[in-house]
Enzyme design. Structure first.
Site, PDB file in Angstrom:
ATOM      1  N   GLY A   1       0.805  -1.226   0.000  1.00 37.34           N
ATOM      2  CA  GLY A   1       0.000   0.000   0.000  1.00 37.34           C
ATOM      3  C   GLY A   1       0.833   1.269   0.000  1.00 37.34           C
TER       4      GLY A   1
ATOM      5  N   VAL B   1       3.112   4.644   0.990  1.00 39.56           N
ATOM      6  CA  VAL B   1       2.775   5.869   1.734  1.00 39.56           C
ATOM      7  C   VAL B   1       1.290   6.172   1.556  1.00 39.56           C
ATOM      8  CG1 VAL B   1       3.117   8.372   1.793  1.00 39.56           C
ATOM      9  CG2 VAL B   1       5.090   6.850   1.639  1.00 39.56           C
TER      10      VAL B   1
ATOM     11  N   LYS C   1      -7.675  11.078   3.982  1.00 36.83           N
ATOM     12  CA  LYS C   1      -9.077  11.161   3.548  1.00 36.83           C
ATOM     13  C   LYS C   1     -10.022  10.615   4.620  1.00 36.83           C
ATOM     14  CE  LYS C   1      -7.217  12.959   1.001  1.00 36.83           C
ATOM     15  NZ  LYS C   1      -5.831  13.212   0.573  1.00 36.83           N
TER      16      LYS C   1
ATOM     17  N   GLY D   1       3.974  25.534   4.910  1.00 38.60           N
ATOM     18  CA  GLY D   1       3.674  25.091   3.550  1.00 38.60           C
ATOM     19  C   GLY D   1       2.174  25.087   3.295  1.00 38.60           C
TER      20      GLY D   1
ATOM     21  N   VAL E   1      10.070  30.502   7.709  1.00 42.07           N
ATOM     22  CA  VAL E   1      10.514  30.235   9.073  1.00 42.07           C
ATOM     23  C   VAL E   1      12.027  30.403   9.084  1.00 42.07           C
ATOM     24  CG1 VAL E   1      10.739  28.427  10.826  1.00 42.07           C
ATOM     25  CG2 VAL E   1       8.613  28.670   9.536  1.00 42.07           C
TER      26      VAL E   1
ATOM     27  N   GLY F   1       6.773  19.988   0.507  1.00 39.21           N
ATOM     28  CA  GLY F   1       7.005  19.241  -0.717  1.00 39.21           C
ATOM     29  C   GLY F   1       7.612  17.873  -0.432  1.00 39.21           C
ATOM     30  N   ARG F   2       7.795  17.104  -1.508  1.00 35.91           N
ATOM     31  CA  ARG F   2       8.331  15.752  -1.370  1.00 35.91           C
ATOM     32  C   ARG F   2       9.481  15.546  -2.345  1.00 35.91           C
ATOM     33  NH1 ARG F   2       5.229  12.536   1.665  1.00 35.91           N
ATOM     34  NH2 ARG F   2       6.044  10.645   0.728  1.00 35.91           N
TER      35      ARG F   2
ATOM     36  N   ASP G   1       6.253   8.441  -8.196  1.00 37.85           N
ATOM     37  CA  ASP G   1       6.892   9.650  -7.651  1.00 37.85           C
ATOM     38  C   ASP G   1       8.390   9.690  -7.919  1.00 37.85           C
ATOM     39  OD1 ASP G   1       4.392  10.072  -6.583  1.00 37.85           O
ATOM     40  OD2 ASP G   1       5.052  10.280  -4.502  1.00 37.85           O
TER      41      ASP G   1
ATOM     42  N   HIS H   1     -31.067  15.374 -12.811  1.00 39.23           N
ATOM     43  CA  HIS H   1     -31.475  16.530 -12.005  1.00 39.23           C
ATOM     44  C   HIS H   1     -32.138  16.047 -10.726  1.00 39.23           C
ATOM     45  CE1 HIS H   1     -32.945  20.549 -11.056  1.00 39.23           C
ATOM     46  NE2 HIS H   1     -34.123  20.002 -10.775  1.00 39.23           N
TER      47      HIS H   1
HETATM   48  P1  NAD Z   1       3.241  21.084  -2.325  1.00 40.14           P
HETATM   49  O1  NAD Z   1       4.304  21.270  -3.328  1.00 40.14           O
HETATM   50  O2  NAD Z   1       1.841  20.860  -2.744  1.00 40.14           O
HETATM   51  O3  NAD Z   1       3.215  22.358  -1.330  1.00 40.14           O
HETATM   52  C1  NAD Z   1       4.348  22.778  -0.618  1.00 40.14           C
HETATM   53  C2  NAD Z   1       4.173  24.248  -0.289  1.00 40.14           C
HETATM   54  O4  NAD Z   1       5.179  24.604   0.627  1.00 40.14           O
HETATM   55  C3  NAD Z   1       4.324  25.159  -1.505  1.00 40.14           C
HETATM   56  O5  NAD Z   1       3.222  26.046  -1.557  1.00 40.14           O
HETATM   57  C4  NAD Z   1       5.636  25.886  -1.236  1.00 40.14           C
HETATM   58  O6  NAD Z   1       5.650  27.200  -1.745  1.00 40.14           O
HETATM   59  C5  NAD Z   1       5.685  25.889   0.276  1.00 40.14           C
HETATM   60  N1  NAD Z   1       7.027  26.031   0.838  1.00 40.14           N
HETATM   61  C6  NAD Z   1       8.171  25.475   0.382  1.00 40.14           C
HETATM   62  N2  NAD Z   1       9.198  25.827   1.192  1.00 40.14           N
HETATM   63  C7  NAD Z   1       8.674  26.593   2.174  1.00 40.14           C
HETATM   64  C8  NAD Z   1       9.229  27.254   3.312  1.00 40.14           C
HETATM   65  N3  NAD Z   1      10.521  27.177   3.591  1.00 40.14           N
HETATM   66  N4  NAD Z   1       8.391  27.987   4.117  1.00 40.14           N
HETATM   67  C9  NAD Z   1       7.062  28.069   3.824  1.00 40.14           C
HETATM   68  N5  NAD Z   1       6.498  27.474   2.756  1.00 40.14           N
HETATM   69  C10 NAD Z   1       7.297  26.738   1.951  1.00 40.14           C
HETATM   70  O7  NAD Z   1       3.786  19.919  -1.383  1.00 40.14           O
HETATM   71  P2  NAD Z   1       3.062  19.062  -0.265  1.00 40.14           P
HETATM   72  O8  NAD Z   1       1.840  19.730   0.231  1.00 40.14           O
HETATM   73  O9  NAD Z   1       4.145  18.717   0.708  1.00 40.14           O
HETATM   74  O10 NAD Z   1       2.634  17.777  -1.059  1.00 40.14           O
HETATM   75  C11 NAD Z   1       3.639  17.029  -1.750  1.00 40.14           C
HETATM   76  C12 NAD Z   1       3.076  16.297  -2.923  1.00 40.14           C
HETATM   77  O11 NAD Z   1       2.244  15.257  -2.466  1.00 40.14           O
HETATM   78  C13 NAD Z   1       2.214  17.182  -3.803  1.00 40.14           C
HETATM   79  O12 NAD Z   1       2.970  17.708  -4.861  1.00 40.14           O
HETATM   80  C14 NAD Z   1       1.152  16.257  -4.302  1.00 40.14           C
HETATM   81  O13 NAD Z   1       1.503  15.789  -5.574  1.00 40.14           O
HETATM   82  C15 NAD Z   1       1.154  15.101  -3.332  1.00 40.14           C
HETATM   83  N6  NAD Z   1      -0.110  15.124  -2.561  1.00 40.14           N
HETATM   84  C16 NAD Z   1      -1.289  14.995  -3.224  1.00 40.14           C
HETATM   85  C17 NAD Z   1      -2.475  15.022  -2.517  1.00 40.14           C
HETATM   86  C18 NAD Z   1      -3.761  14.879  -3.245  1.00 40.14           C
HETATM   87  O14 NAD Z   1      -3.742  14.370  -4.381  1.00 40.14           O
HETATM   88  N7  NAD Z   1      -4.872  15.313  -2.677  1.00 40.14           N
HETATM   89  C19 NAD Z   1      -2.464  15.229  -1.151  1.00 40.14           C
HETATM   90  C20 NAD Z   1      -1.260  15.363  -0.513  1.00 40.14           C
HETATM   91  C21 NAD Z   1      -0.084  15.315  -1.235  1.00 40.14           C
END
Ligand code: NAD
Length: 463
Positions: free
Chosen positions: A45, A47, A57, A184, A241, A274-275, A315, A447
């Site tokens: 499964g 992450v 979810k 973030g 930060v 981010g990741r 990924d 509808h």
């Molecule tokens: P993200 O890229 O969506 O958002 C990260 C945010 O952190 C950005 O807006 C960025 O500008 C900000 N950021 C970066 N450095 C920073 C700092 N030093 N201080 C403050 N803000 C900062 O990344 P995420 O939310 O970590 O998610 C990672 C990935 O996981 C996403 O790209 C997405 O593809 C996937 N994900 C998808 C879903 C979904 O499909 N619903 C849900 C969760 C995650």
């Protein structure tokens, strides 16, 4: 067999048991390929199932229930103030996860996929060394790397502390902190902000750029931002930060930016910036598998890496880091290995932010259409015009269509509102099938449903 010194053979070895890996495994095995899948975790499964999509979810649907119960007051039903049993909530999440893990176990057995629990590293282009398992080495004829991604750390700032969490820690839901700082304002930051706010945390979000949810059109994000302003304590844009230190009873943080908050203590901090790909610990160079400067594995259009008979998906090969992208890539590679004429050429990979309201989009966004200089016509329908949305008390949404001006062809769709994630598939089908707005306008939507808003918006596009 001497435990720990056993070499196993695999026709196809899949490294990583997330949605990409297990879909590839099931498809390949169903087609007759002897398949082994290796993952460090006891259950398949990845992450997504254990520490990502499914737990988040599960909690988000509880948050939606809290919101719906509160909203019902103005409609004549007062459920009172919710009482939370955090152990029971965590227990419910664990039940959800284990039910799905059990389903994957059954599918593994059904398809005859061989499972190894352990950590793989390449020795060369034909062998991986395995640690933590009875098997010490696997000799493979072909391999698929599906090792996924992990959270990025705030280098130079982030400290080691149980109070400083990534999404993994936040989804463990050890407790509900009185105050939570979320660093973030992307998918993870906002989804989890809403979960913790619904459970009673006072949540502050700091985002480095000038807006939340980079890449989402401003009009689609607006209804969510309006709601977040009510639910969250503070949202600070253009804020970074600069310092983090453990103090008695919390983490003290300092900030810099346009209008930075004053230095203050938070009970807990969630870092969601981010990741990054899980590629650096695989000894890829020993197998001749090249990565780019960010660690993403380089692949060709058939997902073949520079290593001989080694493919990579999900990924670990790049953005968008979405489970549904990974699983389709996995099935395409399995089909290629089965000798089928398979290609991965999606016109639209849908994206959904599962907040409340949700935001979903497919195809090009308005920003992308403008940047590409496309001659488009864009129409929107606010959900205040939807009988179903009014009846649900959820008019905080909109549906937007981006069509080619001369042909009417649907190029992009964006939807904000409850169940937007369920509605976007119609848009994906329209884009993939080359539908024009007239097609969407003239098919009969039931509808009263929220989906009617797609037809209503399509009616606004001149045909
Ligand atoms: P993200 O890229 O969506 O958002 C990260 C945010 O952190 C950005 O807006 C960025 O500008 C900000 N950021 C970066 N450095 C920073 C700092 N030093 N201080 C403050 N803000 C900062 O990344 P995420 O939310 O970590 O998610 C990672 C990935 O996981 C996403 O790209 C997405 O593809 C996937 N994900 C998808 C879903 C979904 O499909 N619903 C849900 C969760 C995650």
């Amino acid at each position: 067999m001497v435990v720990g010194e056993f070499t196993q053979d695999a026709d196809l070895l899949i490294i990583g048991g997330g949605p990409g890996g297990y879909h590839a495994a099931f498809r390949a095995a169903a087609g007759g390929i002897a398949t082994t899948i290796i993952d460090a975790e006891p259950g398949l499964g990845g992450v997504c199932l254990h520490r990502g999509c499914i737990p988040s979810k599960t909690y988000l649907s509880l948050a939606e229930t809290v919101h719906a119960a509160a909203a019902a007051k103005s409609m004549g039903i007062d459920f009172g103030k919710p009482k939370f049993d955090i152990d029971a909530i965590r227990g419910w999440k664990e039940q959800v996860v284990s039910k799905l893990v059990g389903g994957l176990d059954a599918l593994c057995k059904k398809h005859g996929v061989d499972r190894v629990r352990g950590v793989a590293k390449f020795e060369d282009g034909k062998h991986v060394a395995v640690s933590g398992a009875d098997v010490s080495r696997i000799k493979f004829r072909r391999a698929i790397i599906a090792t996924g991604s992990r959270s990025i750390e705030l280098r130079g700032v982030q400290i080691e502390s149980p109070r400083v969490m990534t999404s993994k820690g936040a989804l463990e839901l050890a407790d509900v902190p009185k105050t939570l700082l979320v660093i973030g304002g992307g998918y993870i930051g906002l989804e989890l902000s809403q979960v913790y706010a619904a459970l009673g945390s006072k949540v502050t979000v700091v985002e480095m750029t000038g807006g939340l949810l980079a890449g989402v059109d401003g009009d689609l994000a607006r209804p969510l931002l309006k709601r977040l302003k009510d639910e969250l304590h503070e949202i600070c844009l253009e804020t970074k930060v600069t310092g983090m230190k453990e103090v008695k009873g919390g983490i003290e943080l300092t900030f810099d930016g346009k209008k930075p908050p004053k230095a203050q203590r938070f009970d807990k901090v969630l870092v969601a910036v981010g990741r990054r790909p899980n590629s650096s610990t695989l000894d890829l160079d020993k197998a001749g598998v090249a990565v780019d400067d960010r660690g993403f594995i380089n692949v060709d259009e058939g997902f073949l890496t520079s290593g001989p008979k080694i493919w990579a998906i999900g990924d670990v090969i790049g953005n968008p880091m979405l489970a549904h992208k990974a699983l389709h890539e996995g099935m395409v590679v399995a089909d290629i290995l089965l000798g089928k004429d398979a290609v991965f050429e999606p016109q639209a990979i849908p994206a959904v932010v599962f907040t409340d309201p949700a935001i979903a989009w497919a195809g090009c966004t308005e920003v992308e259409a403008k940047a590409a200089g496309l001659d488009v016509v864009i129409k929107k329908t606010p959900w205040a015009a939807s009988g179903r949305a009014v009846a649900m008390g959820r008019t905080d949404g909109l549906t937007k269509l981006i069509c080619d001006r001369s042909t009417g062809r649907v190029l992009g769709v964006g939807i904000t509102g409850v169940h937007a994630g369920e509605m976007i598939s119609e848009a994906v089908l329209a884009i993939e099938m080359g539908a024009v707005a007239y097609d969407l306008a003239t098919i009969i939507h039931p509808h009263p449903t929220l989906s009617e808003s797609l037809g209503d918006t399509a009616h606004l596009i001149p045909s």
